[in-house]
Design a protein around this motif. Structure first.
Motif, PDB file in Angstrom:
ATOM      1  N   GLN A 101      45.204 104.301 109.510  1.00  0.00           N
ATOM      2  CA  GLN A 101      44.866 102.993 108.956  1.00  0.00           C
ATOM      3  C   GLN A 101      46.140 102.303 108.488  1.00  0.00           C
ATOM      4  N   CYS A 102      46.194 101.010 108.830  1.00  0.00           N
ATOM      5  CA  CYS A 102      47.340 100.212 108.420  1.00  0.00           C
ATOM      6  C   CYS A 102      47.186  99.805 106.948  1.00  0.00           C
ATOM      7  N   ALA A 103      48.254 100.019 106.173  1.00  0.00           N
ATOM      8  CA  ALA A 103      48.199  99.693 104.745  1.00  0.00           C
ATOM      9  C   ALA A 103      48.321  98.194 104.500  1.00  0.00           C
ATOM     10  N   ILE A 104      48.794  97.460 105.510  1.00  0.00           N
ATOM     11  CA  ILE A 104      48.995  96.022 105.330  1.00  0.00           C
ATOM     12  C   ILE A 104      47.777  95.211 105.760  1.00  0.00           C
ATOM     13  N   CYS A 105      47.318  95.426 107.039  1.00  0.00           N
ATOM     14  CA  CYS A 105      46.199  94.618 107.523  1.00  0.00           C
ATOM     15  C   CYS A 105      44.875  95.375 107.486  1.00  0.00           C
ATOM     16  N   GLY A 106      44.933  96.668 107.225  1.00  0.00           N
ATOM     17  CA  GLY A 106      43.707  97.449 107.092  1.00  0.00           C
ATOM     18  C   GLY A 106      43.106  97.919 108.412  1.00  0.00           C
ATOM     19  N   ARG A 142      53.764 102.593 114.174  1.00  0.00           N
ATOM     20  CA  ARG A 142      53.635 101.163 113.914  1.00  0.00           C
ATOM     21  C   ARG A 142      52.202 100.676 114.173  1.00  0.00           C
ATOM     22  N   CYS A 143      51.702  99.828 113.319  1.00  0.00           N
ATOM     23  CA  CYS A 143      50.357  99.262 113.497  1.00  0.00           C
ATOM     24  C   CYS A 143      50.337  98.369 114.741  1.00  0.00           C
ATOM     25  N   PRO A 144      49.411  98.622 115.675  1.00  0.00           N
ATOM     26  CA  PRO A 144      49.372  97.815 116.898  1.00  0.00           C
ATOM     27  C   PRO A 144      48.849  96.393 116.647  1.00  0.00           C
ATOM     28  N   PHE A 145      48.289  96.158 115.461  1.00  0.00           N
ATOM     29  CA  PHE A 145      47.701  94.846 115.176  1.00  0.00           C
ATOM     30  C   PHE A 145      48.690  93.900 114.495  1.00  0.00           C
ATOM     31  N   CYS A 146      49.349  94.389 113.439  1.00  0.00           N
ATOM     32  CA  CYS A 146      50.245  93.493 112.706  1.00  0.00           C
ATOM     33  C   CYS A 146      51.716  93.908 112.812  1.00  0.00           C
ATOM     34  N   GLY A 147      51.964  95.079 113.403  1.00  0.00           N
ATOM     35  CA  GLY A 147      53.346  95.497 113.598  1.00  0.00           C
ATOM     36  C   GLY A 147      53.972  96.186 112.392  1.00  0.00           C
TER      37      GLY A 147
HETATM   38 ZN   LIG Z   1      48.419  96.304 110.445  1.00  0.00          ZN
END
Ligand SMILES: [Zn+2]
Length: 166
Positions: free
Chosen positions: A30-35, A2-7
């Protein structure tokens, strides 16, 4: 992961490589949603490592116990806590890199003996006498007689000191 920034659950591994000593894998994600980019480490969890005793019982690996037994073997040998800590770290790292979830107690004893042999002959012999469960003075003499020659390096205490402990 899970992305620690946007979840978001949608993250991708961009790069994957072993950490210098091989005890872990470092992954750049790398998060595909928030980058956002972040790093994860994958390593064997030593608290999950089982030690298989000689009688077949399995117990959790106990780092403190290993530290204590090395501490006892090195007592009054001018070896400080930091050296012991480094030695235990080295042993733990070697256990981690096997990738096995269980390890025989004899393997841990051998690793400790190998490390002690390089550091201090007296500590090595003390540890071995407990570990190998010497029953008689003769067992002890036999062990001393068979000590490898390379333990008698310039940094080692004289052999007489070992014999004197008898
Ligand atoms: Zn993210």
């Amino acid at each position: 992961m899970r992305c620690p920034f946007c979840g978001s659950e949608d993250t991708q591994v961009k790069d994957s490589r072993p950490v210098d000593d091989g005890s872990a894998i470092r992954r750049r994600r790398q998060c595909a949603i928030c980058g956002a980019r972040f790093t994860t480490f994958e390593r064997v969890q030593l608290r999950d490592l089982a030690v298989v005793k000689k009688d077949g019982r399995r117990v959790p690996f106990d780092r403190d116990k290993l530290t204590r037994s090395i501490g006892i073997a090195t007592r009054k040998r001018g070896i400080d806590e930091e050296q012991i800590e480094r030695m235990v770290n080295g042993i733990v790292r070697r256990l981690e890199t096997t990738g096995e979830s269980e390890v025989p107690s004899t393997r841990i004893g051998e690793l400790a003996m190998e490390s002690l042999a390089q550091l201090d002959e007296v500590a090595y012999v003390r540890f071995a006498s407990v570990y190998r469960d010497f029953a008689t003075a003769r067992d002890f003499e036999e062990f001393i007689r068979r000590l490898p020659e390379d333990l008698e390096g310039a940094d080692s205490p004289p052999r007489a000191e070992v014999a004197g402990a008898n």
